[in-house]
Scaffold this active site. Structure first.
Site: not given
Ligand code: GDP
Length: 138
Positions: A10, A50, A113, A116, A127
């Site tokens: 990222k 997304y 973070n 992905h 994807e």
């Molecule tokens: P992943 O599968 O571990 O990537 O997590 P998710 O599918 O729940 O979320 C997708 C992405 O959205 C995450 O990797 C983060 O970059 C972002 N994200 C998730 N939760 C949050 C949040 O609470 N705040 C913000 N700003 N971004 C978030």
């Protein structure tokens, strides 16, 4: 069941110059790179990728972040790829990620973070196909 997953390094990791180190961790963990490219997502493309998170409160922040700097997209191959890659990257929030995981080492926050990783075989295929044509998948 396939043996492929999809990843993006990222914008936060790109900005910090961590791309090479993260690719080395992926390589050392036994994943074969089946496709790779560096690209800069437009807001429109980041939003489309997304789309599933459209109703989440952080959606706009996520789209702004993902279109801020270039990313490196890749398709990775290994037995049990999806699950093993999720283990390698660690929890979504780096504060909860296990020691030695990519997010523990390179991520700063739940939003920014570093990497992905697809959460299912089905999404890995969707994807990967979002970024790579069949001629670009080896
Ligand atoms: P992943 O599968 O571990 O990537 O997590 P998710 O599918 O729940 O979320 C997708 C992405 O959205 C995450 O990797 C983060 O970059 C972002 N994200 C998730 N939760 C949050 C949040 O609470 N705040 C913000 N700003 N971004 C978030």
């Amino acid at each position: 069941m396939t043996n492929r997953t999809f990843t993006m390094i990222k914008p936060d990791a790109t900005e910090k110059g961590s791309t090479g180190a993260i690719l080395k961790m992926i390589n050392d963990a036994g994943f074969r790179i089946a496709a790779i490219k560096m690209t800069h997502l437009s807001k429109e493309k980041a939003g489309a990728f997304y789309e599933v998170h459209k109703e989440r409160p952080f959606y706009n922040e996520l789209v702004d972040f993902m279109s801020r700097s270039p990313i490196t997209a890749a398709i990775l191959e290994k037995e049990n790829a999806v699950e093993d890659f999720r283990k390698l990257i660690g929890a979504t929030n780096p504060a909860n990620a296990e020691a030695g995981t990519i997010r523990k080492l390179y991520a700063a926050s739940v939003g920014e973070n570093a990497v992905h990783g697809s959460d299912s075989d089905e999404n890995a295929k969707i994807e990967g196909d979002f970024f790579f044509s069949m001629l670009e998948q080896f």
